[in-house]
Every structure is written in C-alpha cells, then in structure tokens.
Write a protein that holds these residues in place. Structure first.
Motif, short mmCIF file in Angstrom:
data_model
loop_
_atom_site.label_atom_id
_atom_site.label_comp_id
_atom_site.label_asym_id
_atom_site.label_seq_id
_atom_site.Cartn_x
_atom_site.Cartn_y
_atom_site.Cartn_z
N LYS A 130 0.83 -1.09 0.06
CA LYS A 130 0.09 -0.04 -0.10
C LYS A 130 0.97 1.24 -0.10
O LYS A 130 0.76 2.11 -0.63
N ALA A 131 2.07 1.21 0.92
CA ALA A 131 2.84 2.14 0.85
C ALA A 131 3.38 2.63 -0.56
O ALA A 131 3.49 3.70 -0.84
N GLU A 132 3.80 1.75 -1.05
CA GLU A 132 4.60 1.52 -2.58
C GLU A 132 3.41 2.34 -3.36
O GLU A 132 3.85 3.26 -4.32
N LYS A 133 2.32 1.97 -3.28
CA LYS A 133 1.07 2.30 -4.36
C LYS A 133 0.86 3.71 -4.11
O LYS A 133 0.57 4.58 -4.93
N ILE A 134 0.83 4.40 -2.80
CA ILE A 134 0.52 5.61 -2.56
C ILE A 134 1.85 6.46 -2.78
O ILE A 134 1.61 7.89 -2.51
N GLY A 135 2.94 6.07 -3.39
CA GLY A 135 3.96 6.89 -3.63
C GLY A 135 5.21 7.10 -2.51
O GLY A 135 5.99 7.88 -2.77
N CYS A 136 5.18 6.20 -1.64
CA CYS A 136 6.31 6.10 -0.64
C CYS A 136 7.77 5.82 -1.50
O CYS A 136 7.65 5.06 -2.35
N ASP A 137 8.55 6.40 -1.14
CA ASP A 137 9.76 6.08 -1.70
C ASP A 137 10.60 4.87 -1.20
O ASP A 137 11.24 4.32 -1.98
N ALA A 138 10.33 4.36 -0.06
CA ALA A 138 10.89 3.45 0.48
C ALA A 138 9.95 2.93 1.75
O ALA A 138 9.06 3.77 2.10
N VAL A 139 10.33 1.70 2.22
CA VAL A 139 9.38 1.29 3.42
C VAL A 139 10.54 0.56 4.50
O VAL A 139 11.68 0.27 4.11
N SER A 140 10.18 0.78 5.60
CA SER A 140 11.09 0.29 6.63
C SER A 140 10.30 -0.84 7.23
O SER A 140 8.95 -0.86 7.86
N VAL A 141 10.71 -2.22 7.07
CA VAL A 141 9.78 -3.44 7.30
C VAL A 141 10.33 -3.87 8.80
O VAL A 141 11.21 -4.38 9.16
N ASP A 142 9.33 -3.87 9.46
CA ASP A 142 9.29 -3.52 11.03
C ASP A 142 8.76 -5.36 11.55
O ASP A 142 7.52 -5.27 11.57
N GLY A 143 9.70 -6.18 11.87
CA GLY A 143 9.40 -7.41 12.16
C GLY A 143 8.87 -7.49 13.64
O GLY A 143 8.93 -6.62 14.36
N PHE A 144 8.33 -8.75 14.07
CA PHE A 144 7.88 -8.89 15.35
C PHE A 144 8.82 -8.71 16.54
O PHE A 144 8.16 -8.52 17.62
#
Ligand SMILES: Cc1cc2nc3c(=O)[nH]c(=O)nc-3n(C[C@H](O)[C@H](O)[C@H](O)COP(=O)(O)O)c2cc1C
Length: 337
Positions: A130-144
């Motif tokens: 979703k973040a990619e779709k709305i135009g975010c440049d990157a994501v921080s993938v936060d594990g459990f």
C-alpha cells in the motif's frame, strides 16, 4: 557501501535511526547523521509544530548532513495538528520523513510537493505494498522482534524480509532486531537495502536519556521484553518493569473488555518519567528483543564504524571463505564488542 537507501537519502552508510519518543532529539539525530547514517528527530515528542521547528534548527546547527523527522500516526490521547508539523518540516528544509502508525496517504501530496522522501514503517507485506502504491519512496519493514508497535500479525523478520523482497519494487530497510554487522549483512542478504535501528541507538553516549535507561538496556536479556495492549489491537513491545507487571495484571483481569482508560496510569505520560527522570518502574516504554545483544555504550560513531567494518569482514572473509573453501571451519560470527 552503496545501496538504494544510501542513494535515496544521500547518506554514506545504509543505517537509519528510527524515530523514538523522548529519545529522538536533535543530539541523537545529529550524531547519527554525522556518523554517516540517517538520524531522525521524533516529531511528536515536540509538543507543538513551533517546538519541532526549533528542534530542527538545533539539529541543523549540529550537522550539515541530511537528517529526517518521524511523524507517527498512532492513536494518541490528543489529536496532533499534522499539517502544521509538515509545514515545520518543510520550512526547516528537511528532505526525509519517516512515517509510522497509520497510512500517510492523506499527507503524501504535501510531502511530495515539498520534495520530501518518505519512508513508511510497516509491519506487513500488505501495508508495504500500500505504501508503494501511494507513492512512498521506501519502506521500513518492522518485524515482530521490534521495539514499539509490531502490529498484530506476529511475523518475524526471517520471514517478513524475504516476503517483502518478493513483492516490493521500492527499496526497503530491515527494522526490528537489528544491532550489529551480522544484522546488517543478514538484512542485505534477505533483500533489504539497509537497516533501521531503534533500541540499539538508545545505548549510545549521545542518546539524550537518563543513565538508568542505558544501564537497564545493558542488564536486560532477550527474555526481558513483553507485549502489552494486545486486547486494544495496539500491541506494543516494552521492557518488563513493575509498572508493566501491574499493567499485565489489569489486562489479565479485564480480558477482552480492556479499555485504554483502565491502564492510563501505566501507559500515559510514562516516557518523560523514564527517559528524563530515570524512573525505570514507571510503566510501559518501547524496547526490542534486540536488547539481548546490547553489551556496551559506545559513541554513535564508534557503533556505526564498527558495524560497517565488521560487515565488510563478514562479507569479504566469512562469506567468501565458505565459497572458496577457506572458511569451512570458521567459528560462529561473534559480535566484536
Ligand atoms: C523507546 C522507543 C520509542 C519509540 N518511539 C517510536 C515513535 O515515537 N514512533 C515510531 O514510529 N517508532 C517508535 N519506535 C520504534 C523505532 O523507531 C523502531 O522502529 C524500532 O525500535 C525498531 O526495532 P528495534 O528496537 O528492535 O531496533 C520506538 C522505539 C523505542 C525503542
């Protein structure tokens, strides 16, 4: 080291300091940026947009390197004026924003119009897409494993990172459980372009928190965090303490009927008591399982330099050694500290 993340943010090393309430002040953000990473000021720790503007100016006085601001859209007891916070960020010339909590969709036009790169912190692949779709440049993938809010899916990074790599087109950093060169190299192997650290950065000389907090991190092991507020679907990983034990007892009594008002004493206004006054039993404050890997209090520069030089040895010696046969009997990769 060059990755999509160093290119995106114009930094030397692919290491980001996650926003941390009552920790992410200008001193820490500037220290991380000066050491070649991306330091991040925690927006909402500044009670008003005017105070955030001052904090940004203070950080600017301490570093000429890029730094960012965290904007957290979590259920808070107040309703922060986000557009005004974004204006303060824009007017302060900050070019990187870490968003977290809810989707930043409604604020994307304003952020993008200001030429700001947005990295959104997500605890699932679907939110990352979703973040990619709305135009975010990157994501921080936060594990459990992460300190703070791991979401409700409970997927650790060994699964979440390769899943993200399989689906995303934009770059991502691994967040949660990252502490040293082993974390960085593992994250890169699983498809990330860098790592985001929270808890590890609190145990540094420059982190502007009470010494009791740093000592508590040194003492704690990986068994000393616990999840709270699950019944509210606002799960948070925190360090165990007396206040947290009370909280858990209330959660046990109330079960599914728990309301935020039942636990206000243990969760509201805790951060200044812990981070400023050093009252370690005050209640719930975020801490990751990675606390089990923290054994010293270096300067931020020592920490980042050590991570980068150890990462190089792991890649050039240990991993290459397995390929060319010279590493067959190599010992487990120990942290240098
Ligand atoms: C004390 C503390 C406070 C935090 N406060 C925030 C916050 O206000 N906003 C946010 O987006 N993340 C917050 N986080 C999460 C961090 O930015 C980061 O995602 C997390 O710590 C990564 O996991 P780790 O602790 O295992 O490195 C906090 C974490 C800690 C340890």
């Amino acid at each position: 080291m060059k990755t999509a993340i160093t290119e995106l943010f114009g930094i030397e090393h692919p290491i980001i300091q996650g926003g941390m309430h009552y920790v992410g002040f200008a001193e820490l953000a500037a220290a991380v940026s000066n050491a070649g990473g991306l330091g991040v000021i925690t927006g909402l720790t500044q009670r008003t947009p005017e105070l955030l503007a001052k904090e940004i100016a203070r950080c600017r006085d301490m570093t000429d390197k890029p730094f960012g601001v965290n904007l957290t859209f979590l259920p808070t007891l107040s309703d922060p004026p986000y557009p005004e916070y974004i204006s303060a960020i824009k007017e302060g010339g900050v070019k990187a924003v870490e968003t977290a909590g809810r989707s930043p969709e409604q604020y994307m036009p304003a952020l993008k119009a200001a030429g700001i790169k947005v990295i959104h912190k997500c605890t699932s692949v679907r939110h990352s897409l979703k973040a990619e779709k709305i135009g975010c440049d990157a994501v921080s993938v936060d594990g459990f494993e992460c300190g703070g809010h791991p979401g409700e899916d409970d997927i650790p990074n060994m699964i979440l990172l390769p899943r993200a790599a399989d689906e995303l087109k934009i770059p991502f950093v691994a967040s949660g459980g990252m502490a040293d060169a082993r974390s960085l190299v593992a994250a890169l192997s699983m498809g990330a372009a860098g790592m985001n650290m929270g808890t590890r950065f609190i145990a540094t000389k420059e982190a502007p928190v009470h010494e009791n907090v740093k000592q508590a991190l040194l003492k704690a092991t990986e068994l000393d965090t616990v999840l709270v507020m699950r019944a509210l679907r606002n799960t948070e990983r925190v360090l165990k303490n007396k206040g947290v034990e009370e909280l858990i007892e209330i959660e046990r009594e109330k079960g599914g009927s728990l309301k935020i008002d039942d636990i206000l004493d243990q969760v509201a206004g805790v951060y200044p008591k812990v981070m400023v006054d050093g009252k370690m039993d005050a209640g719930a404050w975020s801490c990751g399982m990675v606390v089990g890997l923290i054994n010293d209090i270096p300067t931020v520069k020592e920490l980042i330099d050590r991570i980068m030089s150890d990462a190089e040895s792991i890649i050039r010696q240990r991993l290459t050694g397995f390929l060319d046969g010279t590493g067959r009997s190599a010992a487990p990769a120990r942290a240098i500290a």
